[in-house]
Write an enzyme that holds these catalytic residues in place. Structure first.
Site, PDB file in Angstrom:
ATOM      1  N   SER A   1      -0.907  -8.729   6.192  1.00  0.00           N
ATOM      2  CA  SER A   1      -2.189  -9.284   6.631  1.00  0.00           C
ATOM      3  C   SER A   1      -2.024 -10.062   7.936  1.00  0.00           C
ATOM      4  O   SER A   1      -0.939 -10.571   8.255  1.00  0.00           O
ATOM      5  CB  SER A   1      -2.736 -10.210   5.549  1.00  0.00           C
TER       6      SER A   1
ATOM      7  N   GLU B   1       2.880  -5.708  12.432  1.00  0.00           N
ATOM      8  CA  GLU B   1       1.813  -4.701  12.301  1.00  0.00           C
ATOM      9  C   GLU B   1       0.838  -5.235  11.267  1.00  0.00           C
ATOM     10  O   GLU B   1       1.194  -5.427  10.103  1.00  0.00           O
ATOM     11  CB  GLU B   1       2.382  -3.352  11.883  1.00  0.00           C
ATOM     12  N   LEU B   2      -0.373  -5.525  11.728  1.00  0.00           N
ATOM     13  CA  LEU B   2      -1.290  -6.314  10.898  1.00  0.00           C
ATOM     14  C   LEU B   2      -2.537  -5.517  10.514  1.00  0.00           C
ATOM     15  O   LEU B   2      -2.496  -4.300  10.422  1.00  0.00           O
ATOM     16  CB  LEU B   2      -1.634  -7.598  11.655  1.00  0.00           C
TER      17      LEU B   2
ATOM     18  N   PRO C   1      10.179  -6.394  -0.182  1.00  0.00           N
ATOM     19  CA  PRO C   1       8.957  -5.639  -0.431  1.00  0.00           C
ATOM     20  C   PRO C   1       7.890  -6.531  -1.051  1.00  0.00           C
ATOM     21  O   PRO C   1       8.185  -7.645  -1.490  1.00  0.00           O
ATOM     22  CB  PRO C   1       9.403  -4.567  -1.421  1.00  0.00           C
TER      23      PRO C   1
ATOM     24  N   GLU D   1     -11.922  -6.811   7.744  1.00  0.00           N
ATOM     25  CA  GLU D   1     -11.169  -5.726   7.127  1.00  0.00           C
ATOM     26  C   GLU D   1     -11.498  -5.672   5.633  1.00  0.00           C
ATOM     27  O   GLU D   1     -11.440  -6.680   4.942  1.00  0.00           O
ATOM     28  CB  GLU D   1      -9.664  -5.945   7.313  1.00  0.00           C
TER      29      GLU D   1
ATOM     30  N   CYS E   1      -3.740   0.449   6.538  1.00  0.00           N
ATOM     31  CA  CYS E   1      -4.096  -0.368   7.698  1.00  0.00           C
ATOM     32  C   CYS E   1      -4.873   0.448   8.714  1.00  0.00           C
ATOM     33  O   CYS E   1      -5.750  -0.072   9.396  1.00  0.00           O
ATOM     34  CB  CYS E   1      -2.849  -0.994   8.317  1.00  0.00           C
TER      35      CYS E   1
ATOM     36  N   ASN F   1       0.792  -1.242   0.000  1.00  0.00           N
ATOM     37  CA  ASN F   1       0.000   0.000   0.000  1.00  0.00           C
ATOM     38  C   ASN F   1       0.821   1.287   0.000  1.00  0.00           C
ATOM     39  O   ASN F   1       0.382   2.292  -0.538  1.00  0.00           O
ATOM     40  CB  ASN F   1      -1.048  -0.005   1.127  1.00  0.00           C
TER      41      ASN F   1
HETATM   42  P1  ADP Z   1      -1.024  -8.473   1.364  1.00  0.00           P
HETATM   43  O1  ADP Z   1       0.246  -7.843   0.853  1.00  0.00           O
HETATM   44  O2  ADP Z   1      -1.898  -8.962   0.297  1.00  0.00           O
HETATM   45  O3  ADP Z   1      -1.678  -7.715   2.459  1.00  0.00           O
HETATM   46  P2  ADP Z   1       0.470 -10.483   2.805  1.00  0.00           P
HETATM   47  O4  ADP Z   1       0.312 -10.220   4.237  1.00  0.00           O
HETATM   48  O5  ADP Z   1       0.412 -11.878   2.396  1.00  0.00           O
HETATM   49  O6  ADP Z   1      -0.666  -9.818   2.020  1.00  0.00           O
HETATM   50  O7  ADP Z   1       1.801  -9.836   2.266  1.00  0.00           O
HETATM   51  C1  ADP Z   1       2.643  -8.943   2.944  1.00  0.00           C
HETATM   52  C2  ADP Z   1       4.082  -9.286   2.655  1.00  0.00           C
HETATM   53  O8  ADP Z   1       4.350 -10.579   3.189  1.00  0.00           O
HETATM   54  C3  ADP Z   1       4.427  -9.366   1.190  1.00  0.00           C
HETATM   55  O9  ADP Z   1       5.720  -8.833   0.999  1.00  0.00           O
HETATM   56  C4  ADP Z   1       4.419 -10.867   0.905  1.00  0.00           C
HETATM   57  O10 ADP Z   1       5.209 -11.263  -0.178  1.00  0.00           O
HETATM   58  C5  ADP Z   1       4.975 -11.399   2.199  1.00  0.00           C
HETATM   59  N1  ADP Z   1       4.645 -12.792   2.488  1.00  0.00           N
HETATM   60  C6  ADP Z   1       3.575 -13.525   2.084  1.00  0.00           C
HETATM   61  N2  ADP Z   1       3.606 -14.779   2.597  1.00  0.00           N
HETATM   62  C7  ADP Z   1       4.719 -14.858   3.360  1.00  0.00           C
HETATM   63  C8  ADP Z   1       5.322 -15.873   4.168  1.00  0.00           C
HETATM   64  N3  ADP Z   1       4.771 -17.074   4.301  1.00  0.00           N
HETATM   65  N4  ADP Z   1       6.474 -15.587   4.808  1.00  0.00           N
HETATM   66  C9  ADP Z   1       7.040 -14.367   4.712  1.00  0.00           C
HETATM   67  N5  ADP Z   1       6.532 -13.366   3.968  1.00  0.00           N
HETATM   68  C10 ADP Z   1       5.391 -13.589   3.299  1.00  0.00           C
END
Ligand code: ADP
Length: 508
Positions: A210, A231-232, A161, A362, A265, A137
């Site tokens: 996420s 941070e979710l 990233p 969300e 977020c 984002n």
């Molecule tokens: P979004 O970006 O759709 O909110 P994610 O939380 O899956 O969803 O993605 C955030 C970041 O986490 C991205 O950089 C993604 O590539 C990375 N990511 C996704 N799955 C994993 C994983 N299992 N371990 C570490 N990083 C991950």
């Protein structure tokens, strides 16, 4: 070598490619960072400041180019694309200049007069390699907000990233190389597997994204006894009380809900309005949202709201709105996708409740569901009825009332008569409660100390003898003497001087 296409979501056009960094390559990158980190740490905070301020100069000098790259991979409005570098520049200046003070050794005063025999020192030693994983984002600001404090702390940083928007991060790495800084910052690109390799090899993991992915990362870190901070997601409530300035509340909430097409977020995701002003507020909010201009900007600023990051995101927004409408909600403005690309019209929903996904889950899109509440107490109860707790806002003409409400909300931050204000105050911690996160970023000194291990060092403050009182061989007389001294210093009332009781321990 496998590559990822990066697309402009407004047009679908491919705007760049990045390599998919394999797990082995991530391991090697971390090894290299680990080799260079001690010299970075040894520079000290003042030495690191020089490099960080050079990067700040570079960010200022390259803002135009950075904004263009960022726009190409996000289709953000021009103004939003310029906010990312501006934010990064502001934060970098703060941590570059303050880190020395924040990391200075501390000498806490001993807890009792007896402990004064030691000089106490707490020193902050960085984790060698911090892994930072970011979402799509804010492709530049998101990495910046965690990378800069980590570098200022003396750690080396590996950044992964989002695969959706990696180009801005690659630019940041280019800047670091261009200023000739020590090789303690690396960007690796790819999707979840590359991120997982970062989690595997880094010494500390800072994740933003996420809740589902955060939970997976937290689980892995827990198994490896590796520190992490997450941070979710969020479902931030706004509470509009009857004494609020309704024009400010409507414009503020429109901004808070629609900034970056709601893909923030901490965006406002649900609104509770006291009954006496509900109709008037809904009218004003609807007008403010309906007036927003949506589309893809070029170099000129024409629009307020851009596209959603991708088709998957658009489908979530569409589902939340369609399901709500099917269950009886009413759209007062927007409500559907528009034009080509991933545009969804800024939307206000009324007649909604907590059984609907648009209120409970969300959305991460341009929707503002609004609910009528009887009073402040109901607003607080509904605002707290969420598994998330990132931030919230309260709108009122009475600041004391605003604070009273704020202190009852389960959220990591509450802004009174504003949105996002906490995000522009790095002296404050930013962290989520509940399923919105673990740990926090920033908070002044805490923002760099989180990337450090605190080390406690004691040294004799008085001349030493051949043996301390309690060392071997054991001797009840010495123990009794020590206990009497401890009680005199630490107990209360007559127990401080109750020597007969201590004496009895000897068996007398
Ligand atoms: P979004 O970006 O759709 O909110 P994610 O939380 O899956 O969803 O993605 C955030 C970041 O986490 C991205 O950089 C993604 O590539 C990375 N990511 C996704 N799955 C994993 C994983 N299992 N371990 C570490 N990083 C991950």
């Amino acid at each position: 070598m496998a590559e990822l296409d990066v697309r402009n979501p407004a047009t679908g056009e491919v705007v760049g490619h990045v390599p998919v960094t394999t797990a082995d390559e991530v391991a090697r990158a971390v090894d290299q960072l680990r080799a260079h980190q001690p010299a970075w740490e040894a520079l000290g905070a003042d030495g690191r400041k020089e490099w960080l301020l050079k990067l700040q100069d570079w960010l200022i000098d390259n803002t135009e180019e950075l904004a263009a790259v960022l726009q190409s991979e996000t289709a953000k409005p021009r103004v939003d694309a310029l906010i990312d570098p501006a934010f990064a520049i502001d934060l970098l200046g703060y941590y570059a200049r303050r880190a020395a003070k924040f990391l200075t050794d501390e000498h806490p005063s001993p807890h009792s007069p007896l402990a004064r025999a030691k000089k106490l020192t707490v020193t902050y030693r960085p984790y060698p390699v911090v892994g930072v994983i970011t979402p799509w984002n804010f492709p530049l600001a998101m990495p910046a907000i965690d990378i800069f404090p980590a570098l200022a702390a003396g750690a080396a940083v590996i950044l992964k990233p989002s695969e959706v928007t990696p180009l801005s991060a690659v630019e940041l790495a280019r800047g670091w190389a261009e200023i000739g800084a020590p090789p303690v910052f690396t960007v690796v690109t790819g999707a979840g597997e590359t991120g997982a390799a970062v989690v595997e090899h880094a010494d500390y993991v800072q994740f933003t994204g996420s809740t589902g992915t955060g939970r997976k990362i937290g689980t892995i870190c827990a198994e490896k006894l590796k520190p992490y901070s997450l941070e979710l997601g969020g479902k931030d409530p706004a509470i509009v009380l009857a004494d609020a300035d309704l024009d400010r509340a409507a414009h503020g909430i429109a901004y808070g809900g629609m900034f970056n097409a709601g893909q923030v977020c901490i965006s406002v995701e649900r609104v509770y309005v006291e009954a006496p002003v509900y109709d008037e507020f809904v009218e004003k909010l609807t007008a403010a949202v309906a007036a927003l201009r949506q589309g893809a900007d070029g170099r000129e600023s024409k629009n307020d709201v851009g596209a959603l990051a991708n088709e998957a995101q658009l489908r979530i927004v569409e589902r939340h709105v369609d399901e709500a409408v099917a269950a009886g909600a009413r759209v007062t403005t927007g409500g559907k996708r528009t034009g080509v690309g991933t545009f969804f019209a800024p939307t206000v929903l009324v007649d909604v409740d907590h059984s609907m996904a648009c209120v409970a889950e969300e959305t991460f899109g341009p929707t503002l569901p609004v609910m009528k509440v009887a009073d402040e107490a109901e607003a607080i109860a509904l605002a707290n009825d969420s598994r998330y707790g990132l931030s919230a806002s309260v709108w009122t003409g009475d600041k004391a009332r605003g604070e009273r409400v704020a202190r009852q909300l389960n959220a990591g931050a509450v802004n009174i008569n504003d949105v996002f204000a906490n995000l522009f105050n790095f002296a404050m911690p930013m962290g989520g409660w509940g399923e919105s996160g673990v740990g926090a970023r920033w908070g002044g000194a805490a923002g760099v100390r989180k990337y450090c291990r605190a080390q406690a060092i004691t040294a004799p403050a008085l001349p030493t003898m051949a043996k301390e009182l309690i060392w071997f061989p054991y001797d009840m007389n010495k123990l009794v003497f020590a206990l009497a001294a401890m009680r005199a210093a630490g107990a209360r009332g007559r127990r401080r001087f109750d020597l007969p009781r201590v004496w009895r321990l000897k068996g007398n």
